[in-house]
Design a protein around this motif. Structure first.
Motif, PDB file in Angstrom:
ATOM      1  N   ARG A 140      -7.005  23.067  35.294  1.00  0.00           N
ATOM      2  CA  ARG A 140      -8.370  22.888  34.792  1.00  0.00           C
ATOM      3  C   ARG A 140      -8.376  23.114  33.289  1.00  0.00           C
TER       4      ARG A 140
ATOM      5  N   LEU B 256     -11.799  13.914  36.361  1.00  0.00           N
ATOM      6  CA  LEU B 256     -10.426  14.067  36.830  1.00  0.00           C
ATOM      7  C   LEU B 256      -9.494  13.088  36.132  1.00  0.00           C
TER       8      LEU B 256
ATOM      9  N   LYS C 207      -3.437  16.200  39.602  1.00  0.00           N
ATOM     10  CA  LYS C 207      -4.786  15.933  39.103  1.00  0.00           C
ATOM     11  C   LYS C 207      -5.174  17.080  38.176  1.00  0.00           C
TER      12      LYS C 207
ATOM     13  N   ARG D 210      -8.556  18.639  36.153  1.00  0.00           N
ATOM     14  CA  ARG D 210     -10.019  18.602  35.972  1.00  0.00           C
ATOM     15  C   ARG D 210     -10.322  18.992  34.537  1.00  0.00           C
TER      16      ARG D 210
ATOM     17  N   HIS E  42      -4.943  10.332  45.661  1.00  0.00           N
ATOM     18  CA  HIS E  42      -6.268  10.401  46.283  1.00  0.00           C
ATOM     19  C   HIS E  42      -6.481  11.691  47.074  1.00  0.00           C
ATOM     20  N   ALA E  43      -5.491  12.115  47.827  1.00  0.00           N
ATOM     21  CA  ALA E  43      -5.642  13.294  48.685  1.00  0.00           C
ATOM     22  C   ALA E  43      -5.368  14.606  47.954  1.00  0.00           C
ATOM     23  N   LEU E  44      -4.932  14.545  46.703  1.00  0.00           N
ATOM     24  CA  LEU E  44      -4.592  15.757  45.965  1.00  0.00           C
ATOM     25  C   LEU E  44      -5.833  16.470  45.435  1.00  0.00           C
ATOM     26  N   GLU E  45      -5.704  17.769  45.313  1.00  0.00           N
ATOM     27  CA  GLU E  45      -6.740  18.586  44.670  1.00  0.00           C
ATOM     28  C   GLU E  45      -6.297  18.866  43.231  1.00  0.00           C
ATOM     29  N   PRO E  46      -7.234  19.066  42.309  1.00  0.00           N
ATOM     30  CA  PRO E  46      -6.845  19.395  40.933  1.00  0.00           C
ATOM     31  C   PRO E  46      -6.085  20.720  40.886  1.00  0.00           C
ATOM     32  N   VAL E  47      -4.955  20.745  40.173  1.00  0.00           N
ATOM     33  CA  VAL E  47      -4.167  21.968  40.077  1.00  0.00           C
ATOM     34  C   VAL E  47      -4.279  22.613  38.698  1.00  0.00           C
TER      35      VAL E  47
END
Length: 98
Positions: free
Chosen positions: A23, A81, A48, A50, A16-21
């Motif tokens: 793309r 995601l 994650k 994207r 939940h707290a992760l950002e997409p690494v």
């Protein structure tokens, strides 16, 4: 290894707290995207991704293709995601519930 629903739920909570690494653009799961995903999974175990595609069926197919190419499991997907998980071979950081 197939994840149980309890394990997927646990991994979604961690992600939940992760950002997409990673793309995935219009080019799809190219070899460079697959290599970057493998490196990210080796470093983090849980990432994650994207996927920049407007069609949900194509996003699902791309996520499955990427997971298969990286020997990872899809823990979940929300919109654009996808959450991928692959345990480290030595000393995994994430301990999954039974």
């Amino acid at each position: 290894m197939a994840l149980t629903s309890k394990q997927r739920q646990y991994l979604k909570g961690l992600a939940h707290a992760l950002e997409p690494v990673v793309r995935v653009g219009r080019g799809g799961a190219s070899p460079s995207v697959i290599d970057e995903t493998k490196r990210s999974l080796a470093a983090h175990e849980l990432i994650k991704v994207r996927i920049e595609n407007d069609d949900s069926a194509q996003r699902r197919t791309l996520a499955e293709e990427l997971a298969r190419a990286c020997d990872a499991d899809i823990a979940g997907s929300i919109g654009k995601l996808a959450i991928l998980y692959r345990a480290k071979d030595e000393e995994p950081e994430i301990e999954l519930p039974a």
